[in-house]
Design an enzyme around this catalytic site. Structure first.
Site, mmCIF file in Angstrom:
data_model
loop_
_atom_site.group_PDB
_atom_site.id
_atom_site.type_symbol
_atom_site.label_atom_id
_atom_site.label_comp_id
_atom_site.label_asym_id
_atom_site.label_seq_id
_atom_site.Cartn_x
_atom_site.Cartn_y
_atom_site.Cartn_z
ATOM 1 N N PRO A 104 -6.969 13.533 9.616
ATOM 2 C CA PRO A 104 -6.263 14.554 8.873
ATOM 3 C C PRO A 104 -5.610 15.712 9.960
ATOM 4 O O PRO A 104 -4.742 16.503 9.391
ATOM 5 C CB PRO A 104 -7.309 15.039 7.950
ATOM 6 C CG PRO A 104 -8.514 14.657 8.597
ATOM 7 C CD PRO A 104 -8.086 13.316 9.531
ATOM 8 N N GLU A 132 -17.407 11.219 9.655
ATOM 9 C CA GLU A 132 -17.035 12.567 9.922
ATOM 10 C C GLU A 132 -16.055 12.559 10.946
ATOM 11 O O GLU A 132 -15.662 13.450 11.743
ATOM 12 C CB GLU A 132 -18.278 13.450 10.414
ATOM 13 C CG GLU A 132 -18.986 14.265 9.385
ATOM 14 C CD GLU A 132 -17.908 14.700 8.173
ATOM 15 O OE1 GLU A 132 -17.100 15.647 8.511
ATOM 16 O OE2 GLU A 132 -18.063 14.431 6.989
ATOM 17 N N ARG A 170 9.117 -1.905 7.415
ATOM 18 C CA ARG A 170 10.307 -1.632 6.767
ATOM 19 C C ARG A 170 11.463 -1.497 7.619
ATOM 20 O O ARG A 170 12.645 -1.632 7.478
ATOM 21 C CB ARG A 170 10.409 -0.539 5.735
ATOM 22 C CG ARG A 170 9.537 -0.925 4.402
ATOM 23 C CD ARG A 170 9.117 0.172 3.660
ATOM 24 N NE ARG A 170 10.458 0.312 2.912
ATOM 25 C CZ ARG A 170 10.743 -0.278 1.697
ATOM 26 N NH1 ARG A 170 10.143 -1.173 1.225
ATOM 27 N NH2 ARG A 170 11.923 -0.313 1.095
ATOM 28 N N ASP A 185 18.577 3.066 3.660
ATOM 29 C CA ASP A 185 19.384 3.919 4.355
ATOM 30 C C ASP A 185 19.729 5.164 3.175
ATOM 31 O O ASP A 185 20.181 6.268 3.668
ATOM 32 C CB ASP A 185 20.769 3.321 4.910
ATOM 33 C CG ASP A 185 20.035 2.510 6.208
ATOM 34 O OD1 ASP A 185 18.725 2.736 6.704
ATOM 35 O OD2 ASP A 185 20.842 1.647 6.612
HETATM 36 N N1 SAH Z 1 -14.240 16.245 8.766
HETATM 37 C C1 SAH Z 1 -13.538 15.110 9.099
HETATM 38 C C2 SAH Z 1 -13.173 14.101 7.881
HETATM 39 C C3 SAH Z 1 -13.195 12.665 8.482
HETATM 40 S S1 SAH Z 1 -12.446 11.854 7.207
HETATM 41 C C4 SAH Z 1 -12.518 15.474 10.337
HETATM 42 O O1 SAH Z 1 -11.939 16.564 9.964
HETATM 43 O O2 SAH Z 1 -11.865 14.569 10.751
HETATM 44 C C5 SAH Z 1 -12.552 10.464 7.689
HETATM 45 C C6 SAH Z 1 -11.759 9.551 8.492
HETATM 46 O O3 SAH Z 1 -10.653 9.321 7.519
HETATM 47 C C7 SAH Z 1 -10.860 10.244 9.559
HETATM 48 O O4 SAH Z 1 -11.688 9.933 10.725
HETATM 49 C C8 SAH Z 1 -9.663 9.572 9.371
HETATM 50 O O5 SAH Z 1 -9.532 8.501 10.524
HETATM 51 C C9 SAH Z 1 -9.408 9.396 8.254
HETATM 52 N N2 SAH Z 1 -8.418 10.125 7.391
HETATM 53 C C10 SAH Z 1 -8.754 11.150 6.413
HETATM 54 N N3 SAH Z 1 -7.799 11.831 5.842
HETATM 55 C C11 SAH Z 1 -6.604 11.328 6.733
HETATM 56 C C12 SAH Z 1 -5.286 11.642 6.681
HETATM 57 N N4 SAH Z 1 -5.013 12.686 5.946
HETATM 58 N N5 SAH Z 1 -4.292 11.209 7.683
HETATM 59 C C13 SAH Z 1 -4.881 10.229 8.475
HETATM 60 N N6 SAH Z 1 -6.388 9.701 8.473
HETATM 61 C C14 SAH Z 1 -7.034 10.576 7.696
#
Ligand code: SAH
Length: 226
Positions: A104, A132, A170, A185
């Site tokens: 994230p 986590e 895609r 496009d």
């Molecule tokens: N506290 C942790 C939360 C992990 S969420 C942190 O800040 O990383 C668990 C997993 O979900 C992450 O390791 C990631 O692989 C995935 N994930 C969660 N939200 C995501 C997002 N918006 N984009 C990409 N991967 C995400």
């Protein structure tokens, strides 16, 4: 393009990538006569659990320095990566392998990035986190890039990995029909309608806009704002 997904839940993902357009893109298609269409994509799955040397097949541990939850251990993920692309020496040397960690906090994924990756790489390795997240040394060892699918937190990286595979696919020639590609496009597709021409719902009538029914393409394009 060969997608390699490292995930604790391969079956969840496979159900999606085997369906519809992505499923078809992984098959050799026999067309009319002797026409054979090669496959455009491959999708392979690797479960870190299968690479765990621990007798209980452990893939997570408590975080150093304290804090809530569990963190995914680096080694099973590194071994899974090795199995996926470690042997692709020429692709690695040519810079045709890109390794992504779903996070994230990563760069936010867009259609422009999807196009770029489809053009530049032959192998995309997508590492899905759970709990986590993943030991930070995986990123360091693999020189991976962290990528996010949006400003929200999910319970795992599987949906992000699928989102990226779907969107990058895609952009690969032959995955979509010519018509769909054309539609892609035109970045801002408007509203669409299909049969019946008058939908009746709870006694109220919802007709399709008249202009779409008269077959005048110039007028239709104008109505669509093109
Ligand atoms: N506290 C942790 C939360 C992990 S969420 C942190 O800040 O990383 C668990 C997993 O979900 C992450 O390791 C990631 O692989 C995935 N994930 C969660 N939200 C995501 C997002 N918006 N984009 C990409 N991967 C995400």
């Amino acid at each position: 393009m060969h997608f390699h997904v490292i995930t604790l839940f391969p079956e969840v993902c496979r159900a999606y990538t085997d369906a519809s357009i992505l499923g078809r893109a992984q098959k050799v298609e026999k067309g009319k006569g002797a026409k054979v269409k090669g496959k455009q994509i491959d999708v392979s799955y690797y479960n870190p659990r299968d690479f765990s040397t621990d007798k209980h097949k452990k893939v997570d541990e408590r975080p150093y320095g304290g804090g809530p939850g569990m963190v995914m251990i680096a080694e099973p993920i590194l071994k899974a990566w090795q199995k996926a692309v470690g042997g692709k020496t020429s692709a690695l040397k040519a810079g045709k392998v890109k390794t992504l960690i779903m996070s994230p906090r990563g760069t936010v994924f867009t259609n422009t990035i999807a196009k770029k990756w489809a053009d530049e790489y032959d192998h995309l390795v997508l590492i899905s986190g759970r709990y986590e997240g993943i030991d930070a040394r995986v990123k360091e060892v693999l020189g991976a890039e962290e990528v996010s699918v949006g400003d929200y937190v999910l319970t795992g990286g599987e949906l992000p990995a699928l989102t990226i595979i779907d969107s990058v696919s895609r952009q690969i020639p032959g995955v979509l029909g010519t018509f769909d590609s054309l539609e892609d496009d035109r970045a801002t597709e408007g509203v669409t309608y299909t049969r019946p021409d008058v939908l009746v719902y709870k006694k109220k009538k919802y007709p399709v806009p008249e202009v779409l029914l008269n077959g005048n393409h110039a007028e239709i394009e104008k109505w669509r704002g093109r």
